[in-house]
Design a protein around this motif. Structure first.
Motif, PDB file in Angstrom:
ATOM      1  N   GLU A 138       2.140  42.269   3.595  1.00 36.23           N
ATOM      2  CA  GLU A 138       2.516  41.281   2.579  1.00 36.23           C
ATOM      3  C   GLU A 138       1.502  40.145   2.489  1.00 36.23           C
ATOM      4  OE1 GLU A 138       4.623  40.225   6.422  1.00 36.23           O
ATOM      5  OE2 GLU A 138       4.413  42.065   5.245  1.00 36.23           O
ATOM      6  N   TYR A 139       0.836  39.851   3.591  1.00 28.82           N
ATOM      7  CA  TYR A 139      -0.165  38.777   3.598  1.00 28.82           C
ATOM      8  C   TYR A 139      -1.400  39.145   2.782  1.00 28.82           C
ATOM      9  CZ  TYR A 139       2.379  36.417   7.341  1.00 28.82           C
ATOM     10  OH  TYR A 139       3.332  35.750   8.076  1.00 28.82           O
ATOM     11  N   GLU A 140      -1.693  40.425   2.697  1.00 35.45           N
ATOM     12  CA  GLU A 140      -2.919  40.885   2.055  1.00 35.45           C
ATOM     13  C   GLU A 140      -2.781  41.085   0.544  1.00 35.45           C
ATOM     14  OE1 GLU A 140      -5.768  41.252   3.728  1.00 35.45           O
ATOM     15  OE2 GLU A 140      -4.836  40.712   5.636  1.00 35.45           O
ATOM     16  N   ILE A 141      -1.553  41.104   0.043  1.00 35.41           N
ATOM     17  CA  ILE A 141      -1.382  41.468  -1.370  1.00 35.41           C
ATOM     18  C   ILE A 141      -0.621  40.402  -2.160  1.00 35.41           C
ATOM     19  CG2 ILE A 141      -1.571  43.957  -1.000  1.00 35.41           C
ATOM     20  CD1 ILE A 141       1.538  43.978  -1.267  1.00 35.41           C
ATOM     21  N   ALA A 142      -0.873  39.158  -1.857  1.00 34.91           N
ATOM     22  CA  ALA A 142      -0.174  38.069  -2.559  1.00 34.91           C
ATOM     23  C   ALA A 142      -0.375  38.156  -4.066  1.00 34.91           C
ATOM     24  CB  ALA A 142      -0.637  36.715  -2.024  1.00 34.91           C
ATOM     25  N   ARG A 143      -1.561  38.548  -4.518  1.00 36.43           N
ATOM     26  CA  ARG A 143      -1.805  38.629  -5.965  1.00 36.43           C
ATOM     27  C   ARG A 143      -0.963  39.719  -6.618  1.00 36.43           C
ATOM     28  NH1 ARG A 143      -8.266  37.410  -6.630  1.00 36.43           N
ATOM     29  NH2 ARG A 143      -8.093  35.219  -6.054  1.00 36.43           N
ATOM     30  N   GLU A 144      -0.762  40.818  -5.917  1.00 36.78           N
ATOM     31  CA  GLU A 144       0.121  41.858  -6.458  1.00 36.78           C
ATOM     32  C   GLU A 144       1.557  41.341  -6.541  1.00 36.78           C
ATOM     33  OE1 GLU A 144      -0.384  44.891  -7.838  1.00 36.78           O
ATOM     34  OE2 GLU A 144      -2.507  44.408  -7.671  1.00 36.78           O
ATOM     35  N   LEU A 145       1.976  40.593  -5.541  1.00 37.16           N
ATOM     36  CA  LEU A 145       3.332  40.057  -5.541  1.00 37.16           C
ATOM     37  C   LEU A 145       3.533  39.055  -6.673  1.00 37.16           C
ATOM     38  CD1 LEU A 145       3.868  39.535  -1.701  1.00 37.16           C
ATOM     39  CD2 LEU A 145       4.483  41.499  -3.108  1.00 37.16           C
ATOM     40  N   ALA A 157      -1.482  31.180   6.515  1.00 35.17           N
ATOM     41  CA  ALA A 157      -1.248  32.289   5.589  1.00 35.17           C
ATOM     42  C   ALA A 157       0.238  32.405   5.241  1.00 35.17           C
ATOM     43  CB  ALA A 157      -1.752  33.595   6.198  1.00 35.17           C
ATOM     44  N   THR A 158       1.110  32.143   6.196  1.00 35.15           N
ATOM     45  CA  THR A 158       2.548  32.208   5.948  1.00 35.15           C
ATOM     46  C   THR A 158       2.972  31.089   5.004  1.00 35.15           C
ATOM     47  OG1 THR A 158       2.862  33.145   8.162  1.00 35.15           O
ATOM     48  CG2 THR A 158       4.820  32.301   7.047  1.00 35.15           C
ATOM     49  N   TRP A 159       2.434  29.896   5.229  1.00 31.91           N
ATOM     50  CA  TRP A 159       2.720  28.764   4.353  1.00 31.91           C
ATOM     51  C   TRP A 159       2.284  29.074   2.918  1.00 31.91           C
ATOM     52  CZ3 TRP A 159       5.292  24.347   3.977  1.00 31.91           C
ATOM     53  CH2 TRP A 159       4.907  23.425   2.993  1.00 31.91           C
ATOM     54  N   ARG A 160       1.069  29.584   2.772  1.00 35.87           N
ATOM     55  CA  ARG A 160       0.544  29.888   1.442  1.00 35.87           C
ATOM     56  C   ARG A 160       1.371  30.965   0.744  1.00 35.87           C
ATOM     57  NH1 ARG A 160      -5.103  31.712   1.060  1.00 35.87           N
ATOM     58  NH2 ARG A 160      -4.732  31.426  -1.149  1.00 35.87           N
ATOM     59  N   LEU A 161       1.788  31.977   1.497  1.00 39.12           N
ATOM     60  CA  LEU A 161       2.587  33.055   0.912  1.00 39.12           C
ATOM     61  C   LEU A 161       3.898  32.506   0.357  1.00 39.12           C
ATOM     62  CD1 LEU A 161       2.863  36.142   0.438  1.00 39.12           C
ATOM     63  CD2 LEU A 161       3.987  36.257   2.670  1.00 39.12           C
ATOM     64  N   THR A 186       5.239  34.110  20.841  1.00 43.60           N
ATOM     65  CA  THR A 186       4.926  35.159  19.862  1.00 43.60           C
ATOM     66  C   THR A 186       5.613  34.787  18.557  1.00 43.60           C
ATOM     67  OG1 THR A 186       4.866  36.846  21.602  1.00 43.60           O
ATOM     68  CG2 THR A 186       5.108  37.616  19.336  1.00 43.60           C
ATOM     69  N   PRO A 187       4.891  34.800  17.433  1.00 39.66           N
ATOM     70  CA  PRO A 187       5.538  34.469  16.153  1.00 39.66           C
ATOM     71  C   PRO A 187       6.742  35.363  15.884  1.00 39.66           C
ATOM     72  CG  PRO A 187       3.166  34.555  15.883  1.00 39.66           C
ATOM     73  CD  PRO A 187       3.454  35.078  17.267  1.00 39.66           C
ATOM     74  N   LYS A 188       7.733  34.787  15.232  1.00 45.44           N
ATOM     75  CA  LYS A 188       8.957  35.514  14.941  1.00 45.44           C
ATOM     76  C   LYS A 188       9.019  35.835  13.451  1.00 45.44           C
ATOM     77  CE  LYS A 188      13.936  35.101  15.174  1.00 45.44           C
ATOM     78  NZ  LYS A 188      15.071  34.235  15.359  1.00 45.44           N
ATOM     79  N   GLY A 189       9.299  37.082  13.133  1.00 40.67           N
ATOM     80  CA  GLY A 189       9.438  37.485  11.743  1.00 40.67           C
ATOM     81  C   GLY A 189      10.720  36.939  11.135  1.00 40.67           C
ATOM     82  N   THR A 190      10.753  36.904   9.825  1.00 44.47           N
ATOM     83  CA  THR A 190      11.934  36.444   9.108  1.00 44.47           C
ATOM     84  C   THR A 190      11.916  37.042   7.713  1.00 44.47           C
ATOM     85  OG1 THR A 190      13.272  34.483   8.583  1.00 44.47           O
ATOM     86  CG2 THR A 190      10.919  34.353   8.091  1.00 44.47           C
ATOM     87  N   PRO A 236       4.681  37.691  10.746  1.00 45.86           N
ATOM     88  CA  PRO A 236       3.514  36.963  11.256  1.00 45.86           C
ATOM     89  C   PRO A 236       2.984  37.526  12.563  1.00 45.86           C
ATOM     90  CG  PRO A 236       5.510  35.673  11.562  1.00 45.86           C
ATOM     91  CD  PRO A 236       5.874  36.852  10.713  1.00 45.86           C
ATOM     92  N   GLN A 237       3.851  38.125  13.374  1.00 44.91           N
ATOM     93  CA  GLN A 237       3.407  38.680  14.650  1.00 44.91           C
ATOM     94  C   GLN A 237       2.464  39.859  14.436  1.00 44.91           C
ATOM     95  OE1 GLN A 237       6.261  39.069  13.195  1.00 44.91           O
ATOM     96  NE2 GLN A 237       7.314  40.949  13.781  1.00 44.91           N
TER      97      GLN A 237
END
Length: 200
Positions: free
Chosen positions: A99-106, A144-148, A180-184, A123-124
């Motif tokens: 999901e981090y790599e395809i923000a423009r598609e989203l 990257a999470t903030w920007r997404l 370790t970052p936690k997903g959500t 994020p992990q």
């Protein structure tokens, strides 16, 4: 399959060959499910990486797997949405860090009658695929999470998150200050415009 009980149409996209095979068998029983064997991606072909073999929910385009690699066809958001038909849509995305790599598609979802978007954020896994020292990788993951979250929130209200009041709170407590970052899940919702039946 739960969604198929309440939605007019369901479009399922999965690049994992074993998972796609299972989905296709289940879709025959539902009648309103279209299965696309491939990946939501920003290119026409991607390498997918399995974790402990294909057939789990952990297959990712990020190079983080240990259980084999395969090639899958990539589909852009517009390609997938062609199958959705007209009317309001709800989109759920769980693509194991890609999901981090395809923000423009989203962001292309802005062009559709989007009622809601639920996106699993990993994020992990994203941090695991980055190069550099631990602090550098953690800071880049947080940014990257903030920007997404902010980019998607630019066209549909949100995100709301489980157990935290804000995106900033999640970045601090769920990423920066954890071992370790936690997903959500980020949930974006657009309330429908009231109809004449809704008005008093």
């Amino acid at each position: 399959m739960w969604s198929a009980q309440i939605a007019r149409k369901v479009v399922a996209v999965d690049p994992d060959p074993r998972c796609a095979e299972i989905l296709k068998a289940l879709a025959l029983k539902a009648g309103n499910v279209t299965v696309i064997e491939g990946a939501l991606a920003n290119r026409t072909e991607v390498a997918i990486h399995a974790v402990d073999g294909f057939g789990s929910s952990e297959t990712s385009i990020l190079d983080i797997g240990n259980g084999g690699e395969a090639s899958a066809r990539g589909f852009g958001m517009d390609d997938i949405m062609l199958h959705a038909g007209s009317g309001p849509v709800f989109v759920k995305i769980d693509i194991e860090g890609f999901e981090y790599e395809i923000a423009r598609e989203l962001e292309k979802l802005e062009n559709y009658p989007l009622r809601g978007l639920q996106i699993a954020v990993h994020p992990q896994l994203y941090e695991k695929c980055l190069k550099g020292g631990r602090l550098s990788r953690r800071l880049r993951t947080a940014w990257a999470t903030w920007r997404l979250g902010r980019r998607l929130g630019g066209f549909i209200p949100g995100p709301t998150l489980d157990r935290v009041d804000s995106l900033a709170g999640y970045i601090l407590g769920g990423i920066l200050f954890r071992s370790t970052p936690k997903g959500t899940d980020f949930v974006f919702e657009r309330n429908p415009a009231p109809t004449s039946e809704d008005r008093p």
